[in-house]
Motif scaffolding. Structure first.
Motif, PDB file in Angstrom:
ATOM      1  N   GLU A   1       0.728  -1.145   0.094  1.00 24.29           N
ATOM      2  CA  GLU A   1      -0.023  -0.171   0.196  1.00 24.29           C
ATOM      3  C   GLU A   1       0.947   1.176   0.068  1.00 24.29           C
TER       4      GLU A   1
ATOM      5  N   ARG B   1      -1.784   0.665  -4.708  1.00 22.22           N
ATOM      6  CA  ARG B   1      -1.303  -0.527  -4.252  1.00 22.22           C
ATOM      7  C   ARG B   1      -0.612  -1.496  -5.530  1.00 22.22           C
TER       8      ARG B   1
ATOM      9  N   ASN C   1      -5.223  -9.862  -3.668  1.00 26.65           N
ATOM     10  CA  ASN C   1      -4.519  -9.398  -2.527  1.00 26.65           C
ATOM     11  C   ASN C   1      -4.504  -7.647  -2.644  1.00 26.65           C
ATOM     12  N   GLY C   2      -5.168  -7.066  -3.530  1.00 33.66           N
ATOM     13  CA  GLY C   2      -5.502  -5.847  -3.901  1.00 33.66           C
ATOM     14  C   GLY C   2      -4.650  -5.003  -4.943  1.00 33.66           C
TER      15      GLY C   2
ATOM     16  N   GLU D   1      -3.451  -2.946  -7.596  1.00 32.92           N
ATOM     17  CA  GLU D   1      -4.008  -2.030  -8.693  1.00 32.92           C
ATOM     18  C   GLU D   1      -2.922  -1.794 -10.010  1.00 32.92           C
TER      19      GLU D   1
END
Length: 320
Positions: free
Chosen positions: A167, A172, A193-194, A196
């Motif tokens: 992050e 991300r 897991n997020g 981008e």
């Protein structure tokens, strides 16, 4: 902003990324690494300072084997001649450069030694920001049968996250290395897991490059972007056959948007190049919220695949 000024850059959802490919002789000992890092840090300066009149480059990505390749036949030889621990003096220098420019650097891979895993060599890349190392990724899928470094997946008791996502103030960020990208599960793990922005640190050789009929490099970069609705920043090795035999390396480093559109790409072929392209996280986040069709991450019926991966499948080929 004058060169050398400490950059206090704000959080942003719109910035540029630079994919840097290299064409350098293959190091044979770790004594060559400081000079190699000198050169790579110079490329960071070129990307960030050179494009500053036009836009802010906040992410700089280097290819696999930018520091060292597994040129010896055994892990023992690699540990003796090329492997280094992480963190090390080189990652410290990247952190200082990231702090100076207010950027994030995805390093080219190191051959990594770790006293926790004696006799093992990892192929590893670090995401480094102004505050130091944010993530260390160890290649989960070595290119068999040639690569003799280990997959952390295969080590009993390995307890670190195989697919970490950082992050950051520029979104991300998640990374995987070269052959990992031929496995949709690996990149999907980063997305779930997020992530981008999906970063590919690669040394993809001919004929599976950026030109038809076997343009796998382009094919998989675009597919992984679209199926995970994420930006892709992919830096590929651009070494000539003379520098990294027995293969030639087709370059073609690129930035791809979340619909699989190529936003920028280096011309195919060997050679040191820097290609830059825009990352618009605001647009990505809006699309992820808005879309009902082709919303692939939210349309996954994970329970439909129960049992497919409940048994071991991996069968490493014999290496003579």
């Amino acid at each position: 902003m004058p060169v050398g000024t400490l950059a206090a850059m704000p959080s942003t959802t719109r910035f540029y990324a630079a994919a840097c490919q290299t064409d350098l002789p293959c190091p044979r000992s770790r004594d060559e690494l400081p000079g190699r890092v000198d050169h790579l840090l110079g490329m960071v300066d070129a990307a960030v300072v050179g494009y500053r009149p036009f836009f802010d480059v906040r992410l700089v990505v280097f290819p696999e084997f930018a520091h060292a390749a597994p040129i010896y036949e055994t892990a023992e030889e690699l540990l003796d001649r090329l492997a280094v621990p992480i963190p090390n003096e080189h990652t410290d220098r990247y952190a200082a450069k990231a702090r100076r420019h207010g950027v994030y650097i995805q390093t080219g891979t190191f051959l990594e030694s770790d006293p926790k895993w004696p006799g093992v060599v990892f192929n590893s890349t670090c995401l480094i920001g102004p505050d130091g190392i944010l993530t260390r990724y160890r290649k989960v899928n070595p290119w068999l049968p040639w690569e003799v470094h280990a997959s952390p997946h295969d080590l009993p008791g390995y307890d670190e996250d195989l697919f970490p996502v950082a992050e950051t103030e520029i979104g991300r960020l998640g990374v995987a290395i070269c052959y990992d990208w031929l496995f949709p599960e690996a990149i999907r793990a980063l997305a779930l897991n997020g992530a981008e922005v999906l970063i590919r640190v690669s040394a993809y050789m001919d004929p599976w490059g950026a030109t038809p009929p076997m343009d796998w490099w382009t094919l998989f970069n675009r597919a992984r972007a679209a199926e995970n609705m994420a930006f892709v920043v992919a830096a590929n090795q651009g070494a000539s056959l003379a520098n990294y035999p027995p293969f030639s390396w087709p370059g073609g480093s690129m930035i791809v948007d979340f619909d699989g559109r190529i936003l920028a790409q280096a011309d195919p072929g060997p050679g040191e190049k820097i290609v830059v392209g825009p990352i618009d996280l605001a647009a990505l986040r809006d699309e992820r919220r808005r879309r009902q069709g082709h919303a692939l991450l939210s349309h996954i019926r994970s329970e439909a695949y129960t049992g497919l991966y409940d048994r071991p499948i991996h069968r490493p080929p014999f290496r003579g």
